[in-house]
Design an enzyme around this catalytic site. Sequence first.
Site, short mmCIF file in Angstrom:
data_model
loop_
_atom_site.label_atom_id
_atom_site.label_comp_id
_atom_site.label_asym_id
_atom_site.label_seq_id
_atom_site.Cartn_x
_atom_site.Cartn_y
_atom_site.Cartn_z
N PRO A 297 6.81 8.13 -7.21
CA PRO A 297 5.67 7.28 -7.59
C PRO A 297 5.74 5.90 -6.95
O PRO A 297 6.79 5.24 -6.97
CB PRO A 297 5.81 7.19 -9.12
CG PRO A 297 6.50 8.47 -9.49
CD PRO A 297 7.46 8.75 -8.38
N CYS A 298 4.61 5.47 -6.39
CA CYS A 298 4.60 4.23 -5.62
C CYS A 298 4.17 3.02 -6.43
O CYS A 298 4.26 1.89 -5.95
CB CYS A 298 3.68 4.38 -4.40
SG CYS A 298 1.94 4.61 -4.84
N GLN A 299 3.68 3.22 -7.67
CA GLN A 299 3.09 2.10 -8.41
C GLN A 299 4.07 0.95 -8.61
O GLN A 299 3.67 -0.22 -8.62
CB GLN A 299 2.57 2.59 -9.77
CG GLN A 299 1.31 3.43 -9.69
CD GLN A 299 1.60 4.89 -9.40
OE1 GLN A 299 2.73 5.27 -9.14
NE2 GLN A 299 0.57 5.71 -9.42
N PHE B 218 6.26 -0.02 -6.55
CA PHE B 218 6.55 -0.69 -5.28
C PHE B 218 5.36 -1.49 -4.74
O PHE B 218 5.54 -2.44 -3.98
CB PHE B 218 6.99 0.33 -4.23
CG PHE B 218 8.25 1.08 -4.61
CD1 PHE B 218 9.43 0.40 -4.87
CD2 PHE B 218 8.25 2.45 -4.73
CE1 PHE B 218 10.58 1.08 -5.22
CE2 PHE B 218 9.39 3.15 -5.08
CZ PHE B 218 10.56 2.46 -5.33
#
Length: 497
Positions: free
Chosen positions: A119-121, A123
């Site tokens: 999950p990129c949220q 970053f």
Amino acid sequence: MTSNRFSTGLPKTLLTTEDYFVHKRNRLHSGLSPRALDLFGGCGGLSLGFKKAGFEIVASVEIDETAAKSHAINFHPHDPVEKHSSRDIQQTEPADLVRQLGLQGDTAAQIDVIIGGPPCQAFTRIGRAKLREVKNDSNAFLNDARSQLYKRYLHYVREFRPLAILMENVPDILNYGGINIAESICDDLSALGYRCAYTLLNSVYYGVPQMRERMFLIGLHESVETEIFFPIPTHTADLPRGYHGSRNVALQTILRQSVHQYFRQPPDADSHSLIPAVTAEDALSDLPRLTDHLNSKFRRGTRRISDVIAYANQCDLNEYQQQMRNWEGYETNGLVNANLIRYLPRDFSIFGRMNPGDQYPQALQISRELFQSRLQQISEGKRIPGEKTRVYQQLKKATIPPYSDEKFPNKWRKMEADKPSRTLMAHLGKDSYSHIHYDSLQARTISVREAARLQSFPDGFEFAGAMNAAFRQIGNAVPPLMASKLAGCLRHMLASI
């Protein structure tokens, strides 16, 4: 029929790590397809690209129930539902997954390639800002548990011992509180016996009608004695300043660091021999025109995502449109589904008056002009209602959006027909104002199927759940065409062993 599963042929005695890699290489030498496991798989953008390149998609690990169902529908339609249901990677050990899938043999024997994007949220700069606001703590993002999920990815690598890995994430992962997470991941993979490299790639350079900058990391086990390389761009595009700036910030971050031994400069996409990028109109012009929302034919909540209607154009298709209709295994029969749009009666008139490239400040100004015009109309030569009257307030609420143009200048944006789309985000699941259709006569935001087209999902790809869930799945996905280019590189690397 020969199975691609690696369930026989291994000795019953305890094996060394090298034995597993030898048997996997021998298996590929025999002509069997590489077996891929997709971690944090979502609805299957990476999986679809790897399937297109000839990989067998063994399974996906995805916590979101609806996204996991989409993945199962499209990649394992004949398996029992529970076999490919949602799973929490933090609660599911690799050995548990092997058992749940009904695979035979040791965990380390099952998978040739692990792919996925944690999950990129945690970053992204947007995600960090939101956490700061919610937690009232400038460093709240550093305590976001999602930022540690890449360690579970590494745990799966340690247990499955694949020949190769691919990881995807946002460019901001290169500077997470001053730490280059990609470098740290490469260090950890090196300790496990993998050679690594990472770079930044923009999907618009690879035939996707969307400007989407992402970090891609490839790892090869040291027994795969071939050079790591990334796909060469096929298209060229004039990126807006913000996209150049985002890449430059990421690159400067890397170059300022004393150690960046795994980083590769992005491939050059400025060659005059490259063809122009696929535009929004190239991608969408053959899809059904939607105008019922502008008249009495539109009834909110009566349509389902599975409902189908005919294409707007059945001939003279461009290459991209043909590819989206005729993707092997996901072909259509002249009808297409998921043409759902949001019902936004306050805003349809605004959308129709916006110019391509207009954002929220322009939209807000248009709404104020519409409001004044409608005030004049309802007065019919009589005195205009005062600001405190109920008529005035009701009309204002029905005409002018309530958001501040200073706080949300980029909340709305009308697409340009002759340019690729801007990045699709998971926020599509909440609203679609970031992608207002370029056709003013349709005066609306994009449909689910149009979002899928911009993300390069073929028209035969099915999305589980309702409209909001489908939008979220699409916004979270890796564009399948981008994934297929990377998968092709990995397939070539594995073919050389």
